[in-house]
Design a protein around this motif. Structure first.
Motif, PDB file in Angstrom:
ATOM      1  N   PRO A  37       0.422  -0.989   0.187  1.00 26.46           N
ATOM      2  CA  PRO A  37      -0.291  -0.086   0.185  1.00 26.46           C
ATOM      3  C   PRO A  37       0.739   0.938  -0.297  1.00 26.46           C
ATOM      4  N   SER A  38       0.420   2.240  -0.338  1.00 27.87           N
ATOM      5  CA  SER A  38       1.116   3.538  -0.390  1.00 27.87           C
ATOM      6  C   SER A  38       1.661   4.052   1.364  1.00 27.87           C
ATOM      7  N   GLY A  39       2.566   4.178   1.137  1.00 31.10           N
ATOM      8  CA  GLY A  39       3.830   4.651   2.178  1.00 31.10           C
ATOM      9  C   GLY A  39       3.635   3.495   2.875  1.00 31.10           C
ATOM     10  N   CYS A  40       4.148   2.215   2.218  1.00 30.88           N
ATOM     11  CA  CYS A  40       5.323   1.562   3.109  1.00 30.88           C
ATOM     12  C   CYS A  40       6.104   0.322   2.667  1.00 30.88           C
ATOM     13  N   GLY A  41       7.005   1.592   2.700  1.00 31.52           N
ATOM     14  CA  GLY A  41       8.698   1.789   2.055  1.00 31.52           C
ATOM     15  C   GLY A  41       8.966   1.323   0.390  1.00 31.52           C
ATOM     16  N   LYS A  42       8.320   1.237  -0.276  1.00 32.36           N
ATOM     17  CA  LYS A  42       8.738   0.669  -1.734  1.00 32.36           C
ATOM     18  C   LYS A  42       9.696   1.205  -2.357  1.00 32.36           C
ATOM     19  N   THR A  43       9.300   2.586  -2.207  1.00 30.52           N
ATOM     20  CA  THR A  43       9.932   4.051  -2.987  1.00 30.52           C
ATOM     21  C   THR A  43      11.996   3.807  -2.124  1.00 30.52           C
ATOM     22  N   THR A  44      11.688   4.063  -0.815  1.00 32.62           N
ATOM     23  CA  THR A  44      12.742   4.214   0.270  1.00 32.62           C
ATOM     24  C   THR A  44      13.855   3.158  -0.121  1.00 32.62           C
ATOM     25  N   THR A  45      13.439   2.507   0.017  1.00 32.14           N
ATOM     26  CA  THR A  45      14.438   0.574  -0.555  1.00 32.14           C
ATOM     27  C   THR A  45      14.471   0.495  -2.213  1.00 32.14           C
TER      28      THR A  45
END
Ligand SMILES: Nc1ncnc2c1ncn2[C@@H]1O[C@H](COP(=O)(O)OP(=O)(O)OP(=O)(O)O)[C@@H](O)[C@H]1O
Ligand SMILES: [Mg+2]
Lengths: 356, 274, 300
Positions: A37-45
């Motif tokens: 879901p949005s904000g779960c840390g995908k982009t950060t990873t």
């Protein structure tokens, strides 16, 4: 091409645990989707893998080489950004050739490689245009071309299809799949569209709140969700999750007053007392009211979804959906019975994990 | 909207009044150069003549000042200011240095006070000791030094408005910081670079006191000083010639602005919208 | 916490270093040189020329001699004149007019707009020396354009620079510098999405309400920036000297002109430097006030 290993990777922003001690191993040539879901840390990873963000702790290895603190340019990666980030002042050809230019490749060779890639991606007629003169789908292919032009060890994608309309998205998805077959480059693909992840990935990583909830093939993830989060996240509509009391001795499942069901198979370990019972809507079928082995249900709403219908019913005070393959909405009385395909049912313990 | 036409008429009248306000003081320059007997009044010349231009162009010092010295000085100021200010603004904007905002304000403070008359003596001493007295470089560097704070300030806003994904895409593509700056940042910041460049050019073009004290050699002095070629020995100006030279002197700065504005647009930040 | 920035700290310092060197040489060094000179009686002529003496705070004491400092031609008086000049020509003149023009032509792109903008910018970029002549001719007591125009309406001619020197240089500086504020506000306005105004129009806000409730709060950082810059510039501008030479009778002797007279006409470098340092402090206070006020409003 290379494998990718993340070990106990962590990145917090103040009190937000964007990425919280994750471990992940990606084999050489695998296509991995990060889903959540949005904000779960995908982009950060993804940005930590790229080197655009530094982890607070943990290690990143590309192949055998630890790259945790290396700048992006020393990692030999490629990345497709969500907004494509095509340089507005360069032509398509210059954009695509830029990764080679900074590697001091000769101009003639750049030209040849650009033409080659452009041909594969069917953008050769666009090479002299500027990004602002391209449609969304064309921009996306240019961004892809720029990512595949140099032989990166790993290619990263941050929701590259999210700006496209649904038709273009399907085309682009097919194209990516094809590209992956041909080139077989190790890829990490961020998306919150599960259909996309299912369609593209060899391996799906489901994330929530900075943690990895499950890693598995699309089939695993769909058919045997390891916990209630994955069960409730994957599938459209997701799995029915029903509060249930189990009497292990008599193998009786109770979903409320006068809503008991005899379990025909072995119950998993620990399936006793308060549990959550999960079953996908396609394994819920509708029977006449009162038929033995069914639960009493009351019709709530019916939705026609093209080639199938979605029927939502109240079982006691719980809402359950059933999916029927049918061209038209069935004629149903107010009260019906529902039968559950017991081989397809799962039990989740109070900690949310699947009981095996 | 109600009373739409009235508002429109009023705002147009206001606009015309503003245009006149800015135009009228300059009107003199439209006529005086073409009048052999020009005075301080605006008068359409009875005998339209280009004679004044002939006289001015036959004054070698004045011509060299305009076409050589001023061009070298302001060209140098323009290029160096635009480049150095953009580099610095980029360093400030992307380098996470602490207190960068306060630093820029303090520098602007310095630049507005110190570039005044008070610092002429120390700057003269400095340039003299650096061996740059009587050179173009001396004037150029001193002027650039004064221009930098404001230019950095203006550039920083442009850079802060630049989406980072361009640079990140370049980083991932393997570019070094200098390559990113040269290939991506500088070209995408063109509106800002041009604003700073025009302002720097104009400032170098108009500079008077700095070249006056830093260049003694009359043949190297810029046009701002060469006006004295058209003064009598008693120090009173020859009005027809001075007005002619003034027009010739203003033209390059004006044309540069008009060209940049027509070609790329001349605007402050807020302009980088795709 | 580590954060990857596009530039690592050493590299960002490398990017800044050319600017740093030039600023250090041509702004910071001169400032400290002025600062140390302000404690001496350094001069070009006389005994002090060869052997300047350390005089402590004498120069400052002289500036702030409260018996005389408000007399015409003294420091206090020039500060007061400068304050009027800044208020009239920068805050009311340039910022006010600049904002008005930006608003008048908000989302207009017609010929009149281009005309006004181009003319204002020409007034801004034309070199000082030329502007000096232009305004001298414009204000000439006998045949100046202004008097000619007034004559058309049957109004008497005036010797503007003699009778209304302060008003003249305020008008002059407004005319000269409005373009900067106008451009700044124009860009800021163009960055505001039109939908904000449309929303308020739907609610039925008047034009004034739209300005006060929607635009003004959004322009608030830009206004602070603009006021800081033009205050500093106007405080230190020397150009009015070309019109009035500070006169008549020191009536338009701005502090920049005062500094020039003490330092470069009388060649009393020590005293001139003390004036510059004092001006620096005043400017510092002004800039800080703007910054603090604007910060306080931002956090509110
Ligand atoms: N630079 C940052 N500063 C502070 N918090 C951040 C920063 N970047 C991300 N976060 C926070 O970290 C969490 C994870 O963000 P991330 O961008 O990785 O999510 P995501 O899974 O990509 O979401 P989405 O699907 O919406 O793109 C979010 O709560 C976000 O608010
Ligand atoms: Mg994201």
């Amino acid at each position: 091409m290379a494998s990718l290993n993340l070990t106990q990777l962590r990145r917090h922003f103040g009190t937000v645990k964007a990425v919280d001690n994750i471990d992940l191993a990606v084999n050489d040539g695998q296509f991995v989707a990060l889903l959540g879901p949005s904000g779960c840390g995908k982009t950060t990873t993804l940005r930590m893998i790229a080197g655009l963000e530094l982890p607070d702790s943990g290690e990143i290895k590309i192949g055998e080489k630890p790259v945790t603190h290396l700048p992006p340019r020393d990692r030999n990666i490629a990345m497709v950004f969500q907004d494509y980030a095509l340089y507005p002042h360069m032509t398509v050809a210059e954009n695509v050739g830029y990764p080679l230019k900074v590697r001091n490749v000769q101009a003639v060779d750049i030209r040849a490689r650009v033409n080659n890639v452009a041909e594969q991606l069917q953008i050769n007629h666009l090479l002299e245009r500027r990004p602002s003169q391209l449609s969304g789908g064309q921009q996306q292919r240019v961004a892809l071309a720029r990512a595949v032009i140099h032989k990166a060890q790993i290619t990263l994608y941050d929701e590259p299809l999210s700006n496209l309309d649904s038709k273009l998205r399907l085309e682009a998805r097919a194209f990516l799949k094809h590209l992956q077959r041909e080139v077989g480059v190790t890829s990490v693909y961020v998306t919150h569209d599960q259909a996309e992840a299912m369609a593209l990935a060899d391996l799906i990583v489901v994330m929530n709140d900075g943690k990895i909830m499950q890693v598995g093939s699309p089939k695993d993830i769909y058919q045997t969700p390891a916990n209630m989060f994955v069960a409730g996240f994957i599938g459209s509509p997701p799995m029915n999750l029903m509060a249930c009391t189990v009497d292990a001795a008599t193998r009786t499942l109770r979903f409320g007053d006068n809503l008991a069901l005899q379990w025909q198979h072995d119950l998993p370990q620990g399936a006793h007392g308060q549990v959550t019972f999960g079953i996908r809507p396609e394994y819920v079928s509708i029977r006449p009211a009162g038929e033995p082995g069914t639960l009493d249900a009351k019709l709530y709403v019916m939705q026609m979804l093209g080639s199938e219908s979605l029927i939502m019913l109240h079982v006691g005070n719980q809402l359950v959906s059933a999916r029927l393959i049918a061209d038209d909405l069935p004629e149903l009385p107010e009260r019906v019975g529902i039968a559950l395909d017991q081989k397809r049912g799962f039990f989740y313990g109070t900690d949310g994990n699947r009981l095996i | 909207m109600k009373s739409g036409w009235l508002a429109r008429v009023l705002s147009n009248i206001l606009g015309v009044a503003l245009a006149l306000f800015f135009l009228v003081p300059m009107l003199w320059f439209v006529f005086a150069p073409f009048n052999e007997h020009a005075t301080l009044s605006v008068r359409i010349p009875e005998n339209f003549t280009l004679n004044n231009f002939q006289v001015v162009f036959s004054n070698e010092t004045a011509v060299r000042s305009l076409l050589q010295n001023s061009v070298i000085i302001s060209g140098g100021v323009m290029v160096l200011t635009a480049l150095i200010a953009t580099l610095a603004a980029y360093g400030f904007s992307r380098g996470s240095l602490p207190g960068r905002e306060i630093i820029t304000y303090i520098l602007i403070l310095f630049s507005s006070v110190v570039t005044g008359t008070a610092s002429l003596v120390p700057i003269f001493v400095l340039i003299y000791n650096l061996g740059m007295f009587n050179t173009y470089q001396g004037v150029i560097l001193a002027t650039v030094g004064g221009m930098l704070p404001t230019s950095i300030f203006i550039m920083r806003d442009f850079i802060d408005g630049l989406p980072r994904s361009y640079e990140e895409a370049a980083m991932v593509s393997g570019a070094s910081p200098l390559q990113i700056f040269r290939d991506i940042v500088f070209p995408t910041l063109r509106p800002g670079v041009l604003v700073v460049a025009v302002m720097a050019f104009v400032s170098g073009w108009g500079a008077f006191l700095t070249p006056l004290i830093l260049i003694r050699n009359a043949s190297m002095r810029p046009a701002s000083i060469a006006f004295y070629q058209f003064y009598s020995d008693e120090g009173s100006p020859n009005i027809p010639l001075v007005s002619t030279y003034a027009v010739l002197y203003t033209l390059p700065a004006l044309l540069l602005y008009l060209f940049i504005n027509a070609r790329y647009g001349f605007r402050f930040f807020g302009g980088i919208k795709q | 916490m580590q954060q990857r920035t596009v530039l690592s700290r050493p590299i960002s310092l490398a990017f800044i270093s050319p600017a740093f060197i030039l600023i250090a040489l041509f702004l910071i060094y001169p400032f400290f040189s002025i600062f140390s000179m302000s404690f001496t009686n350094q001069a070009l002529t006389g005994a002090a020329a060869k052997n300047p003496q350390y005089v402590g705070l004498d120069n400052y004491a002289e500036l702030l001699d409260f018996d005389t400092w408000m007399t015409r031609g003294e420091f206090g008086s020039s500060i007061l004149i400068t304050a009027q000049f800044v208020l009239g020509s920068a805050l009311i003149g340039q910022a006010g007019l600049g904002m008005s023009i930006a608003l008048l032509f908000y989302r207009r792109n017609d010929l009149l707009r281009h005309l006004v903008y181009t003319l204002a910018i020409i007034a801004w970029i034309t070199p000082d020396v030329v502007i000096g002549f232009a305004w001298f001719a414009f204000l000439d007591p006998n045949t100046g354009t202004l008097n000619n125009i007034l004559g058309l309406f049957g109004l008497p001619a005036q010797d503007w620079l003699l009778k209304f020197p302060m008003l003249s240089i305020i008008a002059f500086n407004t005319w000269r510098g409005t373009a900067f504020s106008m451009l700044l506000f124009t860009s800021a306005l163009s960055a505001i999405s039109p939908s904000y105004l449309e929303t308020s129009q739907v609610i039925g806000a008047s034009r004034w309400q739209q300005f006060r409730d929607i635009l003004l709060p959004m322009l608030h950082t830009t206004i602070a920036t603009d006021l800081i810059l033009i205050t500093l510039w106007t405080f230190n501008t020397f150009t009015p000297y070309l019109l009035t030479g500070g006169g008549p009778g020191y009536q338009t002797e701005l502090v920049s002109i005062y500094t020039y007279r003490i330092g470069l006409q009388n060649f009393e470098f020590g005293r001139g430097s003390a004036v510059a340092v004092a001006v620096m402090l005043i400017n510092l206070v002004l800039a800080s006030v703007y910054l603090i006020v604007s910060r306080a409003r931002k956090t509110k």
